[in-house]
Write a protein that holds these residues in place. Sequence first.
Motif, PDB file in Angstrom:
ATOM      1  N   ALA A 206       0.842  -1.283   0.217  1.00 34.73           N
ATOM      2  CA  ALA A 206      -0.106   0.037  -0.098  1.00 34.73           C
ATOM      3  C   ALA A 206       0.824   1.242   0.103  1.00 34.73           C
ATOM      4  O   ALA A 206       0.282   2.350  -0.440  1.00 34.73           O
ATOM      5  CB  ALA A 206      -0.897   0.015   1.254  1.00 34.73           C
ATOM      6  N   GLU A 207       2.061   1.245   0.394  1.00 33.47           N
ATOM      7  CA  GLU A 207       2.969   2.306   0.419  1.00 33.47           C
ATOM      8  C   GLU A 207       3.483   2.760  -0.814  1.00 33.47           C
ATOM      9  O   GLU A 207       3.904   4.178  -0.975  1.00 33.47           O
ATOM     10  CB  GLU A 207       4.217   2.020   1.339  1.00 33.47           C
ATOM     11  N   TYR A 208       3.260   2.184  -1.980  1.00 38.00           N
ATOM     12  CA  TYR A 208       3.478   2.512  -3.242  1.00 38.00           C
ATOM     13  C   TYR A 208       2.935   2.994  -4.146  1.00 38.00           C
ATOM     14  O   TYR A 208       3.349   3.472  -5.331  1.00 38.00           O
ATOM     15  CB  TYR A 208       4.425   1.137  -3.790  1.00 38.00           C
ATOM     16  N   GLY A 209       1.629   3.375  -3.920  1.00 40.31           N
ATOM     17  CA  GLY A 209       0.693   3.816  -4.826  1.00 40.31           C
ATOM     18  C   GLY A 209       0.602   3.522  -6.286  1.00 40.31           C
ATOM     19  O   GLY A 209       0.355   2.373  -6.450  1.00 40.31           O
ATOM     20  N   ALA A 210       0.972   4.201  -7.063  1.00 38.36           N
ATOM     21  CA  ALA A 210       0.985   3.845  -8.522  1.00 38.36           C
ATOM     22  C   ALA A 210       2.076   3.038  -9.018  1.00 38.36           C
ATOM     23  O   ALA A 210       2.110   2.548  -9.846  1.00 38.36           O
ATOM     24  CB  ALA A 210       1.176   5.158  -9.317  1.00 38.36           C
ATOM     25  N   GLN A 211       3.069   2.857  -8.242  1.00 34.49           N
ATOM     26  CA  GLN A 211       4.068   2.017  -8.478  1.00 34.49           C
ATOM     27  C   GLN A 211       3.936   0.761  -7.620  1.00 34.49           C
ATOM     28  O   GLN A 211       4.971  -0.355  -7.605  1.00 34.49           O
ATOM     29  CB  GLN A 211       5.570   2.492  -8.075  1.00 34.49           C
ATOM     30  N   ALA A 212       2.704   0.372  -7.103  1.00 30.95           N
ATOM     31  CA  ALA A 212       2.541  -0.783  -6.109  1.00 30.95           C
ATOM     32  C   ALA A 212       2.637  -2.097  -7.129  1.00 30.95           C
ATOM     33  O   ALA A 212       3.233  -3.120  -6.477  1.00 30.95           O
ATOM     34  CB  ALA A 212       1.506  -0.841  -5.717  1.00 30.95           C
ATOM     35  N   SER A 213       2.209  -2.139  -8.294  1.00 32.33           N
ATOM     36  CA  SER A 213       2.330  -3.268  -9.137  1.00 32.33           C
ATOM     37  C   SER A 213       3.717  -3.507  -9.571  1.00 32.33           C
ATOM     38  O   SER A 213       4.152  -4.748  -9.275  1.00 32.33           O
ATOM     39  CB  SER A 213       1.440  -3.206 -10.490  1.00 32.33           C
ATOM     40  N   LEU A 214       4.488  -2.771 -10.179  1.00 31.41           N
ATOM     41  CA  LEU A 214       5.971  -2.776 -10.351  1.00 31.41           C
ATOM     42  C   LEU A 214       6.610  -3.253  -9.029  1.00 31.41           C
ATOM     43  O   LEU A 214       7.430  -4.565  -9.177  1.00 31.41           O
ATOM     44  CB  LEU A 214       6.518  -1.675 -10.966  1.00 31.41           C
ATOM     45  N   VAL A 215       6.559  -2.876  -8.102  1.00 29.73           N
ATOM     46  CA  VAL A 215       7.229  -3.152  -6.811  1.00 29.73           C
ATOM     47  C   VAL A 215       6.842  -4.540  -6.273  1.00 29.73           C
ATOM     48  O   VAL A 215       7.761  -5.368  -5.743  1.00 29.73           O
ATOM     49  CB  VAL A 215       6.895  -2.161  -5.483  1.00 29.73           C
ATOM     50  N   ALA A 216       5.309  -4.871  -6.282  1.00 28.48           N
ATOM     51  CA  ALA A 216       4.918  -6.137  -5.981  1.00 28.48           C
ATOM     52  C   ALA A 216       5.523  -7.085  -6.681  1.00 28.48           C
ATOM     53  O   ALA A 216       5.982  -8.367  -6.401  1.00 28.48           O
ATOM     54  CB  ALA A 216       3.343  -6.093  -5.768  1.00 28.48           C
ATOM     55  N   GLN A 217       5.053  -7.218  -8.082  1.00 28.52           N
ATOM     56  CA  GLN A 217       5.392  -8.322  -9.070  1.00 28.52           C
ATOM     57  C   GLN A 217       6.980  -8.520  -9.075  1.00 28.52           C
ATOM     58  O   GLN A 217       7.313  -9.694  -9.336  1.00 28.52           O
ATOM     59  CB  GLN A 217       4.869  -7.794 -10.533  1.00 28.52           C
ATOM     60  N   GLY A 218       7.798  -7.541  -9.404  1.00 23.12           N
ATOM     61  CA  GLY A 218       9.088  -7.629  -9.475  1.00 23.12           C
ATOM     62  C   GLY A 218       9.930  -7.848  -8.284  1.00 23.12           C
ATOM     63  O   GLY A 218      11.032  -8.244  -8.222  1.00 23.12           O
ATOM     64  N   PHE A 219       9.407  -7.421  -7.055  1.00 28.20           N
ATOM     65  CA  PHE A 219      10.295  -7.814  -5.720  1.00 28.20           C
ATOM     66  C   PHE A 219       9.559  -8.006  -4.474  1.00 28.20           C
ATOM     67  O   PHE A 219      10.091  -9.236  -4.121  1.00 28.20           O
ATOM     68  CB  PHE A 219      11.111  -6.313  -5.441  1.00 28.20           C
ATOM     69  N   LEU A 220       8.609  -7.643  -4.069  1.00 31.47           N
ATOM     70  CA  LEU A 220       7.866  -8.058  -2.904  1.00 31.47           C
ATOM     71  C   LEU A 220       7.341  -9.256  -2.971  1.00 31.47           C
ATOM     72  O   LEU A 220       7.723 -10.201  -2.031  1.00 31.47           O
ATOM     73  CB  LEU A 220       6.847  -6.939  -2.431  1.00 31.47           C
ATOM     74  N   LEU A 221       6.755  -9.731  -3.954  1.00 32.82           N
ATOM     75  CA  LEU A 221       5.892 -11.069  -3.892  1.00 32.82           C
ATOM     76  C   LEU A 221       6.886 -12.142  -4.105  1.00 32.82           C
ATOM     77  O   LEU A 221       6.612 -13.310  -3.332  1.00 32.82           O
ATOM     78  CB  LEU A 221       4.962 -11.111  -5.078  1.00 32.82           C
ATOM     79  N   PRO A 222       7.718 -12.233  -4.937  1.00 32.16           N
ATOM     80  CA  PRO A 222       8.900 -13.267  -4.917  1.00 32.16           C
ATOM     81  C   PRO A 222       9.692 -13.508  -3.499  1.00 32.16           C
ATOM     82  O   PRO A 222       9.753 -14.525  -3.131  1.00 32.16           O
ATOM     83  CB  PRO A 222      10.143 -12.738  -5.925  1.00 32.16           C
ATOM     84  N   VAL A 223       9.761 -12.135  -2.781  1.00 35.80           N
ATOM     85  CA  VAL A 223      10.369 -12.407  -1.420  1.00 35.80           C
ATOM     86  C   VAL A 223       9.531 -13.040  -0.621  1.00 35.80           C
ATOM     87  O   VAL A 223       9.403 -13.989   0.185  1.00 35.80           O
ATOM     88  CB  VAL A 223      10.951 -11.158  -0.992  1.00 35.80           C
ATOM     89  N   LEU A 224       8.375 -12.487  -0.447  1.00 38.59           N
ATOM     90  CA  LEU A 224       7.196 -13.095   0.339  1.00 38.59           C
ATOM     91  C   LEU A 224       6.649 -14.824   0.084  1.00 38.59           C
ATOM     92  O   LEU A 224       6.894 -15.182   1.078  1.00 38.59           O
ATOM     93  CB  LEU A 224       5.622 -12.477  -0.006  1.00 38.59           C
ATOM     94  N   LEU A 225       6.924 -14.936  -0.980  1.00 36.89           N
ATOM     95  CA  LEU A 225       6.348 -16.519  -1.176  1.00 36.89           C
ATOM     96  C   LEU A 225       7.563 -17.294  -0.995  1.00 36.89           C
ATOM     97  O   LEU A 225       7.552 -18.432  -0.776  1.00 36.89           O
ATOM     98  CB  LEU A 225       6.302 -16.593  -2.774  1.00 36.89           C
ATOM     99  N   GLY A 226       8.852 -16.763  -1.123  1.00 35.89           N
ATOM    100  CA  GLY A 226       9.911 -17.478  -0.704  1.00 35.89           C
ATOM    101  C   GLY A 226       9.911 -17.761   0.857  1.00 35.89           C
ATOM    102  O   GLY A 226      10.126 -18.773   1.543  1.00 35.89           O
ATOM    103  N   VAL A 227       9.522 -16.807   1.580  1.00 38.13           N
ATOM    104  CA  VAL A 227       9.244 -16.920   3.078  1.00 38.13           C
ATOM    105  C   VAL A 227       8.172 -17.617   3.565  1.00 38.13           C
ATOM    106  O   VAL A 227       8.334 -18.410   4.276  1.00 38.13           O
ATOM    107  CB  VAL A 227       9.181 -15.429   3.793  1.00 38.13           C
TER     108      VAL A 227
END
Length: 274
Positions: A206-227
């Motif tokens: 939610a902190e990333y506004g218009a860039q949320a999808s870029l950040v989620a798809q390219g960084f946050l989700l791979p990290v989350l799913l690894g954990v």
Amino acid sequence: MGAVLTGVAGALAAYRAGDVGRARALAAESGTRLGAELATYWTDGTSGPVYDQPAAFTAFIRGGGNVELYRRLSEGLAARYDSWRPEAVLDVGCGDGLAIEPALAAATFQPSRIDLVEPSAALLSAVEVAGARRFPLTAQDFLGSDGSTWNLVQSTFAMQSIEPAARAEVLSELRSRTDRVVLAEFDVPEHADLASLAQRYERGVAEYGAQASLVAQGFLLPVLLGVAAGEARTNWEHPAAEWARQLEAAGFSSVTVDRLADYWWSPAVLITAS
């Protein structure tokens, strides 16, 4: 906890069990931004190693809570340069220089030699530190091929990316080659359930506004799913006390932990060992 985030936690549980179809459906039904991003991720497939996607990582590290986090981090590093006056500094996992560049700019003392180690050549090429030696290698490969010593070795949210057994070897090697180590890491809970992961990552996206999808798809989700799934991990984080124990096991006799900043994931700390 409300039903909405329970849906995301359920999706993570289904993914952990190997049922990607159910995970995707539960995520889509959750009604959250995180759930929508997960559903898209599980539909389109993974997008490669997280640190090899500079656009997503750059957007992540230069937005949201990282703005204040890195401001405090760079101030803390600058104060240590001025206090310790290290002639030779090694930065392990320097990324694109977001920590070291402003730290050097704020410090009155400037090291005469700076070595930058970063396995992502794309990120390393973006670092603007004049005269620095650059090594597009992992910490393990670099230490195995270079016999240098340093007055200070710093690593900012990068040691967590080294699997613990390999990290133990890195820390042991550094013990004989530096006066001090400073690590910036997160003081994570020893055990985090899926509901807690869902809650915290919902805040993070939610902190990333218009860039949320870029950040989620390219960084946050791979990290989350690894954990969450324990597979294809890119991060191995620990409570601050465990970081201190690992440094002591490597041979460092004096370890201190200082609170750095609050953060959506977990509190950030600066750990100094000598």
